[in-house]
Design a protein around this motif. Structure first.
Motif, PDB file in Angstrom:
ATOM      1  N   LEU A  14     -22.307 101.430  90.444  1.00 45.01           N
ATOM      2  CA  LEU A  14     -20.939 100.748  89.079  1.00 45.01           C
ATOM      3  C   LEU A  14     -21.065 102.273  87.879  1.00 45.01           C
ATOM      4  O   LEU A  14     -19.715 101.796  87.541  1.00 45.01           O
ATOM      5  CB  LEU A  14     -21.757  99.480  89.208  1.00 45.01           C
ATOM      6  CG  LEU A  14     -21.969  98.353  89.885  1.00 45.01           C
ATOM      7  CD1 LEU A  14     -22.025  97.062  89.009  1.00 45.01           C
ATOM      8  CD2 LEU A  14     -19.959  97.913  90.616  1.00 45.01           C
ATOM      9  N   LEU A  15     -21.390 102.804  88.288  1.00 45.02           N
ATOM     10  CA  LEU A  15     -21.566 104.095  87.079  1.00 45.02           C
ATOM     11  C   LEU A  15     -21.206 104.887  87.893  1.00 45.02           C
ATOM     12  O   LEU A  15     -20.933 106.135  87.227  1.00 45.02           O
ATOM     13  CB  LEU A  15     -22.736 103.687  86.395  1.00 45.02           C
ATOM     14  CG  LEU A  15     -22.697 102.660  85.246  1.00 45.02           C
ATOM     15  CD1 LEU A  15     -23.512 102.474  84.990  1.00 45.02           C
ATOM     16  CD2 LEU A  15     -21.310 102.028  84.840  1.00 45.02           C
ATOM     17  N   ALA A  16     -21.286 105.445  88.577  1.00 45.85           N
ATOM     18  CA  ALA A  16     -20.623 106.401  89.698  1.00 45.85           C
ATOM     19  C   ALA A  16     -19.784 106.856  88.305  1.00 45.85           C
ATOM     20  O   ALA A  16     -18.615 107.388  88.438  1.00 45.85           O
ATOM     21  CB  ALA A  16     -20.256 107.001  91.317  1.00 45.85           C
ATOM     22  N   GLY A  17     -19.833 109.398  88.371  1.00 45.22           N
ATOM     23  CA  GLY A  17     -19.181 109.960  87.537  1.00 45.22           C
ATOM     24  C   GLY A  17     -19.601 109.947  86.043  1.00 45.22           C
ATOM     25  O   GLY A  17     -18.273 109.797  86.279  1.00 45.22           O
ATOM     26  N   HIS A  18     -19.708 108.171  85.714  1.00 44.69           N
ATOM     27  CA  HIS A  18     -19.941 108.085  84.200  1.00 44.69           C
ATOM     28  C   HIS A  18     -20.732 108.717  83.153  1.00 44.69           C
ATOM     29  O   HIS A  18     -22.223 108.914  84.076  1.00 44.69           O
ATOM     30  CB  HIS A  18     -19.396 106.689  84.043  1.00 44.69           C
ATOM     31  CG  HIS A  18     -18.200 106.139  84.939  1.00 44.69           C
ATOM     32  ND1 HIS A  18     -16.458 106.702  83.759  1.00 44.69           N
ATOM     33  CD2 HIS A  18     -17.504 105.812  85.429  1.00 44.69           C
ATOM     34  CE1 HIS A  18     -15.823 106.839  84.518  1.00 44.69           C
ATOM     35  NE2 HIS A  18     -16.261 105.923  85.313  1.00 44.69           N
ATOM     36  N   THR A  19     -20.925 109.266  82.179  1.00 42.95           N
ATOM     37  CA  THR A  19     -21.705 109.411  81.576  1.00 42.95           C
ATOM     38  C   THR A  19     -21.648 108.603  79.941  1.00 42.95           C
ATOM     39  O   THR A  19     -22.525 108.682  79.375  1.00 42.95           O
ATOM     40  CB  THR A  19     -21.838 110.888  81.518  1.00 42.95           C
ATOM     41  OG1 THR A  19     -21.132 111.473  80.980  1.00 42.95           O
ATOM     42  CG2 THR A  19     -22.762 110.924  82.413  1.00 42.95           C
ATOM     43  N   ASP A  20     -21.128 107.636  79.521  1.00 44.77           N
ATOM     44  CA  ASP A  20     -20.652 107.162  78.369  1.00 44.77           C
ATOM     45  C   ASP A  20     -20.309 105.700  78.899  1.00 44.77           C
ATOM     46  O   ASP A  20     -19.591 105.411  79.721  1.00 44.77           O
ATOM     47  CB  ASP A  20     -19.882 107.864  77.792  1.00 44.77           C
ATOM     48  CG  ASP A  20     -18.443 108.211  78.116  1.00 44.77           C
ATOM     49  OD1 ASP A  20     -18.214 107.824  79.194  1.00 44.77           O
ATOM     50  OD2 ASP A  20     -17.589 107.973  77.357  1.00 44.77           O
ATOM     51  N   GLU A  21     -20.709 104.844  77.724  1.00 40.60           N
ATOM     52  CA  GLU A  21     -19.852 103.936  77.957  1.00 40.60           C
ATOM     53  C   GLU A  21     -20.700 102.929  79.006  1.00 40.60           C
ATOM     54  O   GLU A  21     -20.576 101.990  79.268  1.00 40.60           O
ATOM     55  CB  GLU A  21     -18.710 103.143  77.287  1.00 40.60           C
ATOM     56  CG  GLU A  21     -18.341 104.292  76.602  1.00 40.60           C
ATOM     57  CD  GLU A  21     -16.501 103.641  76.380  1.00 40.60           C
ATOM     58  OE1 GLU A  21     -16.189 103.493  77.650  1.00 40.60           O
ATOM     59  OE2 GLU A  21     -16.380 103.589  75.585  1.00 40.60           O
ATOM     60  N   LEU A  22     -22.142 103.490  78.808  1.00 42.86           N
ATOM     61  CA  LEU A  22     -22.815 103.037  80.377  1.00 42.86           C
ATOM     62  C   LEU A  22     -23.074 101.510  80.589  1.00 42.86           C
ATOM     63  O   LEU A  22     -22.717 100.618  81.386  1.00 42.86           O
ATOM     64  CB  LEU A  22     -24.280 103.627  81.053  1.00 42.86           C
ATOM     65  CG  LEU A  22     -23.578 105.174  80.975  1.00 42.86           C
ATOM     66  CD1 LEU A  22     -24.904 105.718  81.204  1.00 42.86           C
ATOM     67  CD2 LEU A  22     -22.788 105.660  82.020  1.00 42.86           C
ATOM     68  N   LEU A  71     -29.861  93.553  77.975  1.00 43.46           N
ATOM     69  CA  LEU A  71     -31.165  93.423  77.826  1.00 43.46           C
ATOM     70  C   LEU A  71     -31.362  94.572  79.278  1.00 43.46           C
ATOM     71  O   LEU A  71     -32.381  95.045  79.019  1.00 43.46           O
ATOM     72  CB  LEU A  71     -31.585  92.063  77.959  1.00 43.46           C
ATOM     73  CG  LEU A  71     -32.752  91.661  77.357  1.00 43.46           C
ATOM     74  CD1 LEU A  71     -33.523  92.035  76.352  1.00 43.46           C
ATOM     75  CD2 LEU A  71     -33.474  89.895  78.251  1.00 43.46           C
ATOM     76  N   PHE A  72     -31.176  94.045  80.638  1.00 42.90           N
ATOM     77  CA  PHE A  72     -32.300  94.746  81.113  1.00 42.90           C
ATOM     78  C   PHE A  72     -32.002  96.439  81.490  1.00 42.90           C
ATOM     79  O   PHE A  72     -32.970  97.870  80.973  1.00 42.90           O
ATOM     80  CB  PHE A  72     -31.400  94.531  82.359  1.00 42.90           C
ATOM     81  CG  PHE A  72     -31.885  95.334  83.943  1.00 42.90           C
ATOM     82  CD1 PHE A  72     -33.468  95.445  84.105  1.00 42.90           C
ATOM     83  CD2 PHE A  72     -31.054  96.198  84.296  1.00 42.90           C
ATOM     84  CE1 PHE A  72     -33.713  95.975  85.359  1.00 42.90           C
ATOM     85  CE2 PHE A  72     -31.302  97.528  85.789  1.00 42.90           C
ATOM     86  CZ  PHE A  72     -32.947  97.021  85.911  1.00 42.90           C
ATOM     87  N   TYR A  73     -30.721  96.965  80.754  1.00 41.70           N
ATOM     88  CA  TYR A  73     -30.628  98.039  80.305  1.00 41.70           C
ATOM     89  C   TYR A  73     -31.132  98.229  78.863  1.00 41.70           C
ATOM     90  O   TYR A  73     -30.959  99.723  79.016  1.00 41.70           O
ATOM     91  CB  TYR A  73     -29.141  98.379  80.180  1.00 41.70           C
ATOM     92  CG  TYR A  73     -28.328  99.980  81.015  1.00 41.70           C
ATOM     93  CD1 TYR A  73     -28.169  99.974  82.434  1.00 41.70           C
ATOM     94  CD2 TYR A  73     -28.005 100.739  79.961  1.00 41.70           C
ATOM     95  CE1 TYR A  73     -27.875 101.169  82.517  1.00 41.70           C
ATOM     96  CE2 TYR A  73     -27.264 102.060  80.420  1.00 41.70           C
ATOM     97  CZ  TYR A  73     -27.309 102.535  81.441  1.00 41.70           C
ATOM     98  OH  TYR A  73     -27.449 103.533  82.051  1.00 41.70           O
TER      99      TYR A  73
END
Length: 140
Positions: free
Chosen positions: A11-19, A41-43
């Motif tokens: 669900l975050l392929a190619g992103h590095t911000d606001e993960l 909480l997991f993150y």
């Protein structure tokens, strides 16, 4: 950490911000229910482990385990046990469902890759936000 890698690559392929934000929004949209509290909480737990090597004696340490106790509904002091039940009873089922639903979309030909999945989820979220905003403004 392996579960976090699965979530990030799905669900975050190619992103590095606001993960954390993207992960919560996209997961909730895909599952059609709010899983924000659990995934945030997991993150947070994942970030503490990755960046500090452990959870404890650092900023937010007590808050993390207090949230885990409330969410898991176990009032034991064994932090390892809390983490275990949190991951196995709350996080893992969500990730399994995310993978299952995303694989169904692939099999049905509705998405071609994870980037396409994420674009379609973002588009769906935007439509929901603007629809709700439109309905609120028209009600006034």
């Amino acid at each position: 950490l392996q579960l976090a890698i699965v979530l990030e690559s799905t669900l975050l392929a190619g992103h590095t911000d606001e993960l954390n934000y993207r992960l919560s929004l996209r997961s909730s949209a895909l599952l059609n229910r709010d899983v924000t509290e659990i995934l945030k909480l997991f993150y947070t737990v994942r970030s503490h482990i990755v960046h500090n090597g452990y959870i404890g004696e650092n900023k937010g340490y007590k808050s993390i385990f207090k949230q885990l106790k409330n969410l898991v509904n176990i009032h034991k002091d064994d932090e390892t046990e809390l983490l275990y039940y949190f991951v196995t009873d709350h996080v893992e089922p969500i990730i399994r469902e995310i993978l299952y639903k995303s694989f169904l979309l692939f099999a049905e030909g509705k998405v071609k890759d994870y980037d396409d999945l994420n674009k379609k989820l973002d588009s769906f979220i935007l439509k929901q936000i603007t629809k709700d905003n439109f309905e609120v403004n028209n009600a006034e």
